[in-house]
Design an enzyme around this catalytic site. Sequence first.
Site, PDB file in Angstrom:
ATOM      1  N   HIS A  44       1.105  -1.265   0.362  1.00 26.08           N
ATOM      2  CA  HIS A  44      -0.467   0.055  -0.283  1.00 26.08           C
ATOM      3  C   HIS A  44       0.938   1.144  -0.204  1.00 26.08           C
ATOM      4  O   HIS A  44       0.451   2.615  -0.387  1.00 26.08           O
ATOM      5  CB  HIS A  44      -0.831  -0.085   1.442  1.00 26.08           C
ATOM      6  CG  HIS A  44      -1.298  -1.174   1.255  1.00 26.08           C
ATOM      7  ND1 HIS A  44      -2.392  -1.206   0.125  1.00 26.08           N
ATOM      8  CD2 HIS A  44      -2.399  -2.015   2.044  1.00 26.08           C
ATOM      9  CE1 HIS A  44      -3.235  -2.546   0.588  1.00 26.08           C
ATOM     10  NE2 HIS A  44      -3.075  -2.785   1.817  1.00 26.08           N
ATOM     11  N   ASP A  97      -2.423 -10.265  -2.018  1.00 26.02           N
ATOM     12  CA  ASP A  97      -2.746  -9.958  -0.715  1.00 26.02           C
ATOM     13  C   ASP A  97      -4.969  -9.852  -1.267  1.00 26.02           C
ATOM     14  O   ASP A  97      -5.270  -9.788  -1.729  1.00 26.02           O
ATOM     15  CB  ASP A  97      -2.510  -9.025  -0.934  1.00 26.02           C
ATOM     16  CG  ASP A  97      -2.759  -8.105   0.800  1.00 26.02           C
ATOM     17  OD1 ASP A  97      -2.060  -8.284   1.618  1.00 26.02           O
ATOM     18  OD2 ASP A  97      -4.196  -7.368   1.157  1.00 26.02           O
ATOM     19  N   HIS A 138      -5.969  -7.676  -0.668  1.00 28.82           N
ATOM     20  CA  HIS A 138      -6.389  -5.656  -0.974  1.00 28.82           C
ATOM     21  C   HIS A 138      -5.490  -5.140  -1.404  1.00 28.82           C
ATOM     22  O   HIS A 138      -4.356  -5.981  -2.734  1.00 28.82           O
ATOM     23  CB  HIS A 138      -6.190  -5.597   0.662  1.00 28.82           C
ATOM     24  CG  HIS A 138      -6.839  -5.997   1.921  1.00 28.82           C
ATOM     25  ND1 HIS A 138      -6.418  -6.324   2.907  1.00 28.82           N
ATOM     26  CD2 HIS A 138      -8.155  -5.436   2.305  1.00 28.82           C
ATOM     27  CE1 HIS A 138      -6.906  -6.302   4.329  1.00 28.82           C
ATOM     28  NE2 HIS A 138      -8.089  -6.234   3.559  1.00 28.82           N
ATOM     29  N   ASP A 179      -4.682 -12.976   3.960  1.00 32.16           N
ATOM     30  CA  ASP A 179      -6.400 -12.680   4.335  1.00 32.16           C
ATOM     31  C   ASP A 179      -6.829 -12.736   3.320  1.00 32.16           C
ATOM     32  O   ASP A 179      -7.809 -12.676   3.568  1.00 32.16           O
ATOM     33  CB  ASP A 179      -5.506 -10.839   4.589  1.00 32.16           C
ATOM     34  CG  ASP A 179      -5.064 -10.068   3.288  1.00 32.16           C
ATOM     35  OD1 ASP A 179      -4.339 -10.679   2.474  1.00 32.16           O
ATOM     36  OD2 ASP A 179      -5.423  -8.657   3.895  1.00 32.16           O
TER      37      ASP A 179
HETATM   38 ZN   LIG Z   1      -4.570  -7.303   2.414  1.00 32.47          ZN
END
Ligand SMILES: [Zn+2]
Length: 336
Positions: free
Chosen positions: A157, A191, A193, A280
């Site tokens: 990120h 991931d 996200h 995740d």
């Molecule tokens: Zn994540």
Amino acid sequence: MKVIEKYNDSLHNPYWKYQLGPESYEVKDTPLRVESIKKALRSDERFEFITAKQFPERLISRIHPYHDYILKTGLSLKNDEEEFYPDLFPGEGANLLKKNDSPLWGGIWCTDAVTPIKKKTYEVARASAETALTGAELLREGQEKTVYALCRPSGHHAGPRVYGGYCYFNNAATAAEYLLPAGKVAVVDIDYHHGNGTQEFFDEIKSVFTASIHCDPSNEYPYFWGYTDEKGKGQAAGTNHNEPLPKNTQLEQYAGAVDRILDKIRAFKPAYLIISAGFDTHISDPIGGFKLRTEDYISIGKQFKSLNLPTLVCQEGGYNIDFLGDCVKNFLIGLM
Ligand SMILES: [Zn+2]
């Protein structure tokens, strides 16, 4: 397979609890995540642990303009427990020419108010980037075909302008920059996200192909990135590919998204593959909403192995420490 690790300080342990409608979530980037992975990999003699090397600071600072801000803010804190969060975020049109080095101006370097800077943050973030760099060096020197960088904190990120989302330096992007002089690079983010920082790093660079498989950002972090119409800009148009998938996605649907990305990578013909590997996506993850099972990561790893490319795996998210280690191990076994 070589497993690269470095510093894992318990004093860097971000924790965030939030309520969204009727649901409450807790995100803990605890050092126990690393312990879960180490325990699983140490039980299998196919994995060999090595310590990450130290690299010149400029390999990290030249692509992260907030490098000095993170370093100096940490040094300004009085003790190991203190946390600093910016609470002022200038929007469009702000006069940034007047900024100075005070931490109070930190909102220009950060996307959110949940990614703390602590006294040890710079040290662990730098060690995490050096873990990825050590893996990249092993690939560049042709010493290894597949290596795993046990990075913490995660990096995907963190972008070329701002950090956030528990990420400080983008480990995968730092490794990709290191590999680029030796050939084209593909970076795939698995991931839960979207890998918004990595995407932004290479948005206009046609020698890096980026792709991400993640939960549909219309109702999941990072919300403002990760849609299918983000395909790269200018001369790099066509070098980014996003696969947003709905909540409750299971292996069959997930594997289809991986196959579509593999086709694009084969057409791009990179010299190196970097996988930003978050777990995740596991069915029991406390913040994720996919339904991948522990054994599914073996077959996902095998899909990437079919590319037959020198491959660096960088650890990203994954927050259920009861399963994280086995998920990582299965993915790496699939890649072998
Ligand atoms: Zn994540």
